[in-house]
Design an enzyme around this catalytic site. Structure first.
Site, PDB file in Angstrom:
ATOM      1  NE  ARG A 168      -3.793  -2.332   0.200  1.00  0.00           N
ATOM      2  CZ  ARG A 168      -4.097  -3.568  -0.182  1.00  0.00           C
ATOM      3  NH1 ARG A 168      -3.141  -4.403  -0.512  1.00  0.00           N
ATOM      4  NH2 ARG A 168      -5.361  -3.953  -0.237  1.00  0.00           N
ATOM      5  CB  THR A 227       8.438   1.162   2.606  1.00  0.00           C
ATOM      6  OG1 THR A 227       8.181   0.114   3.552  1.00  0.00           O
ATOM      7  CG2 THR A 227       9.925   1.455   2.588  1.00  0.00           C
ATOM      8  CB  THR A 277       1.444  -4.537   8.586  1.00  0.00           C
ATOM      9  OG1 THR A 277       1.839  -5.379   9.674  1.00  0.00           O
ATOM     10  CG2 THR A 277       2.090  -5.000   7.285  1.00  0.00           C
ATOM     11  CB  ILE A 331       1.453  -7.252  -5.615  1.00  0.00           C
ATOM     12  CG1 ILE A 331       0.438  -6.946  -4.503  1.00  0.00           C
ATOM     13  CG2 ILE A 331       1.894  -8.710  -5.549  1.00  0.00           C
ATOM     14  CD1 ILE A 331      -0.850  -7.735  -4.612  1.00  0.00           C
ATOM     15  CE  LYS A 335       6.887  -5.500   0.527  1.00  0.00           C
ATOM     16  NZ  LYS A 335       7.111  -4.325   1.378  1.00  0.00           N
ATOM     17  CE1 TYR A 367       0.878  -8.319   8.538  1.00  0.00           C
ATOM     18  CE2 TYR A 367       1.658  -9.466   6.579  1.00  0.00           C
ATOM     19  CZ  TYR A 367       1.910  -8.895   7.820  1.00  0.00           C
ATOM     20  OH  TYR A 367       3.179  -8.913   8.333  1.00  0.00           O
ATOM     21  NE  ARG A 370      25.858  27.442 -10.713  1.00  0.00           N
ATOM     22  CZ  ARG A 370      27.152  27.644 -10.491  1.00  0.00           C
ATOM     23  NH1 ARG A 370      27.962  26.611 -10.349  1.00  0.00           N
ATOM     24  NH2 ARG A 370      27.626  28.864 -10.413  1.00  0.00           N
ATOM     25  CG  HIS A 371      22.749  31.574 -13.609  1.00  0.00           C
ATOM     26  ND1 HIS A 371      24.037  31.918 -13.990  1.00  0.00           N
ATOM     27  CD2 HIS A 371      22.744  31.593 -12.255  1.00  0.00           C
ATOM     28  CE1 HIS A 371      24.773  32.144 -12.924  1.00  0.00           C
ATOM     29  NE2 HIS A 371      24.019  31.963 -11.853  1.00  0.00           N
ATOM     30  CG  ASN A 412      29.029  32.823 -12.758  1.00  0.00           C
ATOM     31  OD1 ASN A 412      28.044  32.448 -13.384  1.00  0.00           O
ATOM     32  ND2 ASN A 412      29.035  32.858 -11.438  1.00  0.00           N
ATOM     33  NE  ARG A 463      23.388  35.073 -11.058  1.00  0.00           N
ATOM     34  CZ  ARG A 463      23.226  35.973 -10.106  1.00  0.00           C
ATOM     35  NH1 ARG A 463      23.013  37.244 -10.447  1.00  0.00           N
ATOM     36  NH2 ARG A 463      23.281  35.639  -8.830  1.00  0.00           N
ATOM     37  CD  GLU A 496      23.245  31.816  -5.317  1.00  0.00           C
ATOM     38  OE1 GLU A 496      22.516  31.156  -4.549  1.00  0.00           O
ATOM     39  OE2 GLU A 496      24.110  31.310  -6.050  1.00  0.00           O
ATOM     40  CD  GLU A 548      39.907  32.155   8.653  1.00  0.00           C
ATOM     41  OE1 GLU A 548      39.691  30.995   9.078  1.00  0.00           O
ATOM     42  OE2 GLU A 548      40.649  32.398   7.689  1.00  0.00           O
ATOM     43  CG  HIS A 568      20.684  31.831  -8.743  1.00  0.00           C
ATOM     44  ND1 HIS A 568      21.266  32.709  -9.623  1.00  0.00           N
ATOM     45  CD2 HIS A 568      19.347  32.122  -8.763  1.00  0.00           C
ATOM     46  CE1 HIS A 568      20.342  33.498 -10.148  1.00  0.00           C
ATOM     47  NE2 HIS A 568      19.168  33.159  -9.639  1.00  0.00           N
ATOM     48  NE  ARG A 585      27.133  24.165  -3.585  1.00  0.00           N
ATOM     49  CZ  ARG A 585      28.168  24.944  -3.342  1.00  0.00           C
ATOM     50  NH1 ARG A 585      28.031  25.990  -2.528  1.00  0.00           N
ATOM     51  NH2 ARG A 585      29.333  24.698  -3.902  1.00  0.00           N
TER      52      ARG A 585
END
Length: 743
Positions: free
Chosen positions: A346, A349, A426, A463, A466, A493, A550-551, A557, A602, A623, A646, A689, A694
């Site tokens: 059904r 999962t 189940t 089925i 499966k 079942y 991506r554009h 760039n 862009r 972006e 940093e 972008h 990502r």
């Protein structure tokens, strides 16, 4: 308030370096929109004490104004004052009180003081307005000045896409591609452009194989316990034996149906005051009526920092909801167990895997526990249909045992900081569900998620899938024999199946049908359950591709600059033509596909050669906002903002650009995009972008949040995500060479 001073890292003066002094004056707390702050004074800042020649400050935020200037590093003494006046007039003109401000050697000769303005109210009374003043200065090289000016000029060039509406119904037929020349076309066989995908999954992928492994490998004391009538005995656990779990009795419910045709929702009133909601699925996004439910409160104070480790790694609504749950919800409700219920084949999962992926992507610590995997490890994968007979007491005991083991592992994981556990089995009898509810009592909140399908054609397809994919039949060479065995298991079942009527639940009824089915919702409240329901309302199993790209390469760039709104380079324009050619060939039979872009030129320019499909602009696809770093290179950020550089290097996921966004912020604004991608039944091409793609790719590939900033999304490459009943598969096409550009 503070002072600025000229700091040269190498100890030399600015004249020896040929540098200039960048001076930024800021005024805060000025809220009068009719009078604009100005600055006037001596050479070389202003050049005149004439108020009509004063320089206007620019609004930086609702109540903050700024004026920047560049002067020689060995400048003469400068004196100036603030005044406020209309933008296009000289009256009224109000000059700040007190003596002139003096700047010498990049430093004010006295501490920055408040700018004080005296004016008259409507009643003629004197009003004094105090504004805080700040000074910032830094030494910049002529090269940096030239680069900044070039970026400034480019950012203020007229956009080539301004005036294009957000939605363009472009249904024109494609023109001949001969005008593009041989470099603008593609070979007829698109497969020659396919490149290896980093996380490719085949059609034979089985979702249960990647669920959680047993924690204890079945050496836990719980393995010696016996389970009967939904009770737990033995030395392990501290579940109250006298705890009653009351199930609703439909024979005494006296249900009254009320059809709300205008919303597509039907309510079901029950005798105990609970309220069920039936959401008819179909075209459009149905509105959910929240069940009438009194939220519980612990009545006491909760220290938010005491559970800091349980806070999700998220921003925005997710983080706010986590804080609210900790402060207002009972402690056991901070953990959520979503318990699947339904006959085999059904889609339990598959639904569990999609829900796990969605909640993880939002930042909730979520794990998928599949009881079938526990059973195969404990008792082997070659169990015949007799193992599942309702009169096979040893089989029932063995299946209850592995279910309790999986539940125990899930609860233990929650105690370690897990937030949402998805319990996939189940769970087709009340006695099994009572067992789980008793184990979870006082530890987590349970919501049952029941999947129901009445379409024999879909059941037969499931089925067969499966038998093809499940490890239970991996060693069965005869497909027809495996098919007969699984259908016999299914009958076992069906003999004892009891639909959910107890507690909080969501029923997904005929979701895989062409008409979309419906959802039945009972006793659901809270942020996380609400997000789950909203997701399930908009999801379906219709196979369709989603193309991410991506554009084309932009001018920024080429220069290595981040942010901005530059146009395409020559290579980017060539890619836009190749992309249009690709879309024409790949989606030639898909008349209902659509093209999604950001609002940046862009992205829009990359989509412009594509014809025959509607184009939709999403601001959410813009972006990542780099804030104060807009137009800078990474070398410039490293040199001029070493702390920012940093901090982002250490944690790009959570760290925000100054006045900008983090990746977690991007994820939050992309949630409506994800929901709409799930709801769409036709192919979608997303031209966006790097940071945005990502985050989108991480959702479909189920990649951890921590990996998102490092995911490779090259220029001039198309990522095809195929969504359907077998899960998510990926294919990549590389149309041109392109450079990787980190953000």
């Amino acid at each position: 308030m503070g002072t600025g001073s000229s700091k040269h890292r190498d100890g030399s003066n600015g004249e020896e370096l040929g540098g200039q002094l960048y001076v930024s004056l800021r005024m805060e707390n000025w809220n009068n929109s009719e009078l604009i702050p100005h600055v006037y004074g001596s050479v070389p800042i202003i050049g005149s004490w004439n108020s009509s020649k004063a320089l206007s400050m620019e609004r930086d935020s609702a109540s903050t104004w700024e004026l920047s200037s560049v002067v020689p590093s060995n400048h003469e003494t400068l004196d100036f004052k603030f005044l406020v006046k209309p933008k296009d007039g000289d009256s009224p003109c109000i000059v700040e009180e007190g003596p002139s401000r003096v700047l010498k050697g990049g430093t004010l000769e006295e501490d920055m003081r408040v700018a004080l303005f005296k004016t008259k109210s409507d009643s003629g009374e004197e009003v004094v307005i105090n504004c805080r003043v700040f000074l910032k200065e830094d030494l910049v090289s002529p090269f940096d000045l030239a680069s900044s000016w070039r970026a400034y000029q480019e950012n203020f060039q007229p956009s080539r896409v301004r005036g294009i509406p957000d939605v363009v119904m472009n249904v024109a037929q494609p023109e001949s591609t001969e005008q593009d020349g041989p470099t603008g076309g593609l070979e007829l066989d698109l497969e020659q452009y396919v490149i290896p995908a980093p996380t490719a999954r085949t059609a034979s992928f089985y979702a249960a194989n990647v669920t959680e492994d047993p924690r204890s490998k079945f050496h836990s004391p719980i393995s010696s316990q016996k389970y009967a009538n939904g009770t737990i005995s033995g030395s392990h656990g501290s579940v109250e034996k006298d705890r009653n779990v009351r199930a609703l009795d439909r024979s005494t419910s006296h249900s009254v149906m009320t059809d709300l045709k205008s919303t597509g929702i039907t309510t079901l009133q029950k005798h105990d005051g609970q309220r069920a909601v039936f959401v008819e699925r179909g075209v459009g996004s149905p509105r959910i009526v929240r069940p009438t439910h009194s939220s519980l409160s612990n009545g006491g104070l909760i220290r938010v920092d005491s559970d800091a480790e349980a806070m999700p790694a998220a921003a925005g609504a997710v983080a706010a909801a986590a804080v609210a749950d900790q402060m207002h919800e009972p402690k056991e409700h901070r953990n959520l167990a979503i318990v699947l219920v339904g006959l085999p084949a059904r889609g339990k999962t598959f639904t569990a895997a999609k829900l796990t992926r969605y909640l993880r992507w939002l930042g909730h610590e979520t794990k998928h526990f599949n009881v079938g995997k526990y059973r195969r490890i404990k008792h082997g994968a070659n169990q015949a249909a007799d193992f599942f007979r309702p009169d096979n007491h040893e089989g029932i005991e063995a299946r209850n045992e592995v279910a309790a083991l999986a539940m125990e592992d899930m609860l233990y994981w929650m105690q370690e900081g897990g937030q949402v556990g998805i319990f996939d089995a189940t769970n087709s009898t009340k006695s099994r569900r009572n067992l789980l509810m008793k184990m979870a009592a006082g530890k987590c909140k349970i919501i049952f998620l029941e999947t129901i399908c009445n379409d024999e054609r879909i059941i037969e397809r499931n089925i067969r899938l499966k038998v093809q994919q499940s490890p239970d039949y991996a060693n069965e060479p005869d497909f027809e024999a495996g098919l007969r065995d699984f259908k016999e298991r299914l009958k076992n079942y069906e003999k004892v199946y009891e639909p959910v009527e107890e507690g909080s639940y969501v029923k997904m009824i005929d979701i895989a049908t062409e008409h979309g089915g419906r959802l039945e919702i009972n006793n659901i409240s809270g942020y996380l359950p609400g997000r789950m329901v909203f997701f399930l309302v908009n999801t379906h199993l219709t196979p369709r591709p989603i193309l991410l790209t991506r554009h084309g390469e932009s001018l920024d760039n080429v220069r290595g600059r981040i942010g901005g709104d530059s146009a395409l380079s020559e290579a980017g324009e060539l890619y836009s033509k190749k992309l249009a050619n690709f879309i024409e060939k790949r989606l030639k039979s898909e008349k209902t596909a659509s093209i999604w872009t950001s609002t940046l030129q862009r992205s829009i320019l990359t989509a412009s050669p594509i014809v025959g499909f509607p184009k939709i602009q999403w601001r959410a696809l813009d972006e990542i906002n780099v804030g104060a770093c807009d137009g800078m290179t990474y070398e410039e950020i490293k040199k001029n903002m070493p702390d920012v550089y940093e901090q982002r290097k250490k944690d790009k996921l959570r760290n925000r650009y100054p006045r900008g966004e983090s990746y977690l912020d991007v994820i939050q604004r992309l949630e409506p995009v994800i929901i709409e991608l799930e709801r769409q039944r036709a192919p979608v091409v997303v031209i966006a972008h790097q940071a945005v793609l990502r985050a989108l790719y991480a959702y479909f590939a189920d990649r951890p949040l921590s990996e998102i900033p490092q995911i490779e999304v090259p220029l001039h490459t198309i990522i095809e995500i195929q969504m359907g009943v077998t899960g998510v598969q990926e294919k990549r096409y590389k149309l041109m060479d392109g450079v990787q550009f980190p953000l």
